[in-house]
Each structure stands twice: as structure tokens, then as C-alpha cells.
Enzyme design. Sequence first.
Site, short mmCIF file in Angstrom:
data_model
loop_
_atom_site.label_atom_id
_atom_site.label_comp_id
_atom_site.label_asym_id
_atom_site.label_seq_id
_atom_site.Cartn_x
_atom_site.Cartn_y
_atom_site.Cartn_z
N ASP A 1 -0.63 -68.54 22.13
CA ASP A 1 -0.56 -67.83 20.85
C ASP A 1 0.91 -67.63 20.51
O ASP A 1 1.77 -67.80 21.38
CB ASP A 1 -1.28 -66.47 20.98
CG ASP A 1 -1.82 -65.97 19.64
OD1 ASP A 1 -1.47 -66.56 18.60
OD2 ASP A 1 -2.59 -65.00 19.64
N ASP B 1 23.79 -37.71 17.61
CA ASP B 1 22.62 -37.51 16.74
C ASP B 1 21.64 -38.67 16.80
O ASP B 1 20.66 -38.70 16.07
CB ASP B 1 23.08 -37.29 15.28
CG ASP B 1 23.86 -38.48 14.73
OD1 ASP B 1 24.04 -39.48 15.48
OD2 ASP B 1 24.29 -38.43 13.57
N ARG C 1 -20.76 -66.71 12.86
CA ARG C 1 -21.69 -65.57 12.74
C ARG C 1 -23.11 -66.11 12.83
O ARG C 1 -23.53 -66.95 12.05
CB ARG C 1 -21.43 -64.85 11.41
CG ARG C 1 -22.27 -63.60 11.26
CD ARG C 1 -21.62 -62.56 10.37
NE ARG C 1 -20.41 -61.96 10.90
CZ ARG C 1 -20.37 -61.03 11.85
NH1 ARG C 1 -21.47 -60.59 12.41
NH2 ARG C 1 -19.22 -60.54 12.24
N ARG D 1 4.36 -59.64 11.25
CA ARG D 1 2.90 -59.69 11.09
C ARG D 1 2.42 -58.96 9.85
O ARG D 1 1.32 -59.17 9.39
CB ARG D 1 2.20 -59.17 12.36
CG ARG D 1 2.19 -60.21 13.46
CD ARG D 1 1.68 -59.66 14.76
NE ARG D 1 2.62 -58.71 15.32
CZ ARG D 1 2.38 -57.97 16.39
NH1 ARG D 1 1.21 -58.07 17.00
NH2 ARG D 1 3.29 -57.15 16.85
N HIS E 1 5.98 -65.63 12.59
CA HIS E 1 4.53 -65.46 12.47
C HIS E 1 3.94 -66.28 11.31
O HIS E 1 2.88 -66.88 11.44
CB HIS E 1 4.19 -63.99 12.33
CG HIS E 1 2.71 -63.77 12.30
ND1 HIS E 1 1.90 -64.10 13.35
CD2 HIS E 1 1.89 -63.32 11.32
CE1 HIS E 1 0.65 -63.84 13.05
NE2 HIS E 1 0.62 -63.36 11.81
N LYS F 1 -15.14 -68.77 15.63
CA LYS F 1 -16.11 -67.66 15.58
C LYS F 1 -17.20 -68.05 14.59
O LYS F 1 -16.91 -68.36 13.44
CB LYS F 1 -15.38 -66.42 15.10
CG LYS F 1 -16.00 -65.12 15.52
CD LYS F 1 -15.24 -63.93 14.94
CE LYS F 1 -14.30 -63.31 15.93
NZ LYS F 1 -13.69 -62.07 15.49
N GLU G 1 22.34 -41.90 16.12
CA GLU G 1 22.73 -43.09 15.35
C GLU G 1 23.43 -44.09 16.25
O GLU G 1 24.06 -43.72 17.24
CB GLU G 1 23.66 -42.68 14.19
CG GLU G 1 22.92 -41.95 13.09
CD GLU G 1 23.82 -41.61 11.90
OE1 GLU G 1 25.05 -41.82 11.97
OE2 GLU G 1 23.26 -41.10 10.90
C1 R5P Z 1 -1.96 -62.46 15.18
O1 R5P Z 1 -2.02 -62.89 14.06
C2 R5P Z 1 -1.04 -63.06 16.20
O2 R5P Z 1 -0.97 -64.44 16.09
C3 R5P Z 1 -1.48 -62.67 17.59
O3 R5P Z 1 -2.75 -63.24 17.83
C4 R5P Z 1 -1.54 -61.19 17.71
O4 R5P Z 1 -0.36 -60.61 17.28
C5 R5P Z 1 -1.82 -60.79 19.13
O5 R5P Z 1 -1.86 -59.41 19.17
P1 R5P Z 1 -2.52 -58.62 20.36
O6 R5P Z 1 -1.85 -59.12 21.62
O7 R5P Z 1 -2.20 -57.19 20.07
O8 R5P Z 1 -3.98 -58.90 20.34
#
Ligand code: R5P
Length: 294
Positions: free
Chosen positions: A216, A43, A192, A97, A128, A190, A45
Site C-alpha cells: 500500500d 513557548d 456486496r 489523504r 497519495h 469487495k 515555537e
Molecule cells: C488510503 O487511502 C491509503 O492508501 C491507505 O490504505 C491508508 O492510509 C491506510 O491507513 P490505515 O493503515 O490507517 O488503515
Amino acid sequence: MDIIAGPASQLLAGRVKEAIEVTEVTEVLESNLLISEFKKFPDGELYTRVVDDIGPEVTIIQSTVTDTDLIALLQLIDACSDASRVNVVIPYMGYARQDKKFKPGEPISARAIARTIKADNVYTINIHDTSILDYFDAKTVDLDATPMIGKYIKNMKFINPLIIAPDDGAIHIAKSASSELGIDYDYLEKTRLSGETVSIQPKNVNVKGRDVIIIDDIISTGGTVAETISLLRKQGAHEVYAACVHPVLSNNAILKLFKAGVKGIIATDTIDKGVSVVSVAPVIASAMALTKRF
Ligand code: R5P
């Protein structure tokens, strides 16, 4: 100490045992690898069994990349109920996340998961957000694998290298990886400019003519890093590499990075992928030895 590997972390668990054997950790820690079996019932599991005898002190190593991985971890913890000390290492913790409610009605998934893990000690690796650790009913330590990435990068040949985080949330990772190398690090900011336009620039450093390593915690869809690669190349970076602790690399993420012009991808084995060239095993082995000492 008995080491039990979940299905997602078999190779890493083997490497942890090896790391214990080849380092000074051996003086304080003797370890055995226990064999377990995992299979599916008709099933769907999951059936899990630790085949070897379980001793009084156990370390379970299992990343929770998929929902089934989480079930396997919970089953292994339960199988070790008679042990007097259970350490759980979650090299990559899925759902981390979702560490807050972004919209009304959402769960804090990281909290929901953490609450299911009952152990004496829980170790994560570059989780994270470290606020998640408070949700575990255990002593917790978040281990840092980024110096290992730094050491790996140190042996590569670069032109005037620079480590860059795609946003200020990952700046601590860029800083930690670069500390091994004594090279510059920065993050993308970033700004604006108007209602419609934003400029994304390295905060302090000009990338023109330099090799850049984007770092990252997670590369998942690859969207964040692919966009960063394109941007840095437009700004005149020489070669651009992508590095991360957790190579989730869902769907076509790898292709996206190559299409954006990545020169190479460097990741750890918290998730076992083709790009997992840096092992976090020594970091886990040292943490295990510390647990044993105190
Ligand atoms: C976001 O807060 C994490 O630190 C990464 O930047 C994120 O999870 C990357 O995700 P993706 O590869 O989908 O852009």
C-alpha cells in the site's frame, strides 16, 4: 548544489548525498550537506537556522510527518530566499489523504498545505493522489519508490510469491513493485453479496499456499493491512508480508500487524522507522541530476 535536511529527513538527506557520490549522478552534480539547527523556544515555537552558508542552488529535503515538520520546512524555504533555485523534496507529505472535501465544510487540507510551499521545483514520492501536485505553485514531479521495494523483495526467498494491493486504489503500486520481479500482482475486490454481507477476495488469483506481499502507499493505523492479512491467512496464504512506501505506523500499528499474523514489514525511509529497510535516496539523487541537466 547544497542539500539542506529538515529535522524529519536527516538520515535520508545524508543518504541522498551518498547516492550522488556513488552513482553516475556525480558527473552532473556536486553536492554539499549544509548543517542546520532546530530548537524550541520556551513557548513551544520552533527556531530554525541554516548554520552553513547557503549557495545559489539548494535542495531542501523534509518529510512533513508532524505539524512541526511543516513549520520547519516553511522556515527552511524562507531561509533560502536569496538562493536562485530552490528545490523542495517532500518524501512523505502529511495531510495528503485529505485531498478532497469528504463532508461539507471541510478543507482540502492537501491543497492548503501545498499552497504554502513556494519553490522552483517540488518533488514528492508516491504522493497519495497525484492530483495534489496541481495545487503547488512550482514545477512538480512525483517520484516512484515502488521499484526499489520490488528490488528489495527480489532478494528475499518466497514460495510462489504474489503481490497484492488491499484495494483497486493501490493496484498501480502493486503493479510497479511487481514489474521488478516478474511475479503476479492482484488486488482485493469487495463484492456486496447482500445488504449485510460482503465478500473480499483477490480479484483474479488464488492465494492458497502462496507467500503474499501486501503493498500500500501508506500504513497508518495498520487497520487496512491487518484486516487484509487476516483475510489472506483465512484464504490459505502461506506467509504474509506487509510493504508500504510511507511507514506512518501510528500508535500500535506494528503490533496490530503482528497480531494479525504478519511475517515481516518492509518500508522505505521517506519516514525513518525501524522497518525502513529500503532507501529512496537513489530515486531522489537521480531526480536531482535530471533537474541539473535541464
Ligand atoms: C488510503 O487511502 C491509503 O492508501 C491507505 O490504505 C491508508 O492510509 C491506510 O491507513 P490505515 O493503515 O490507517 O488503515
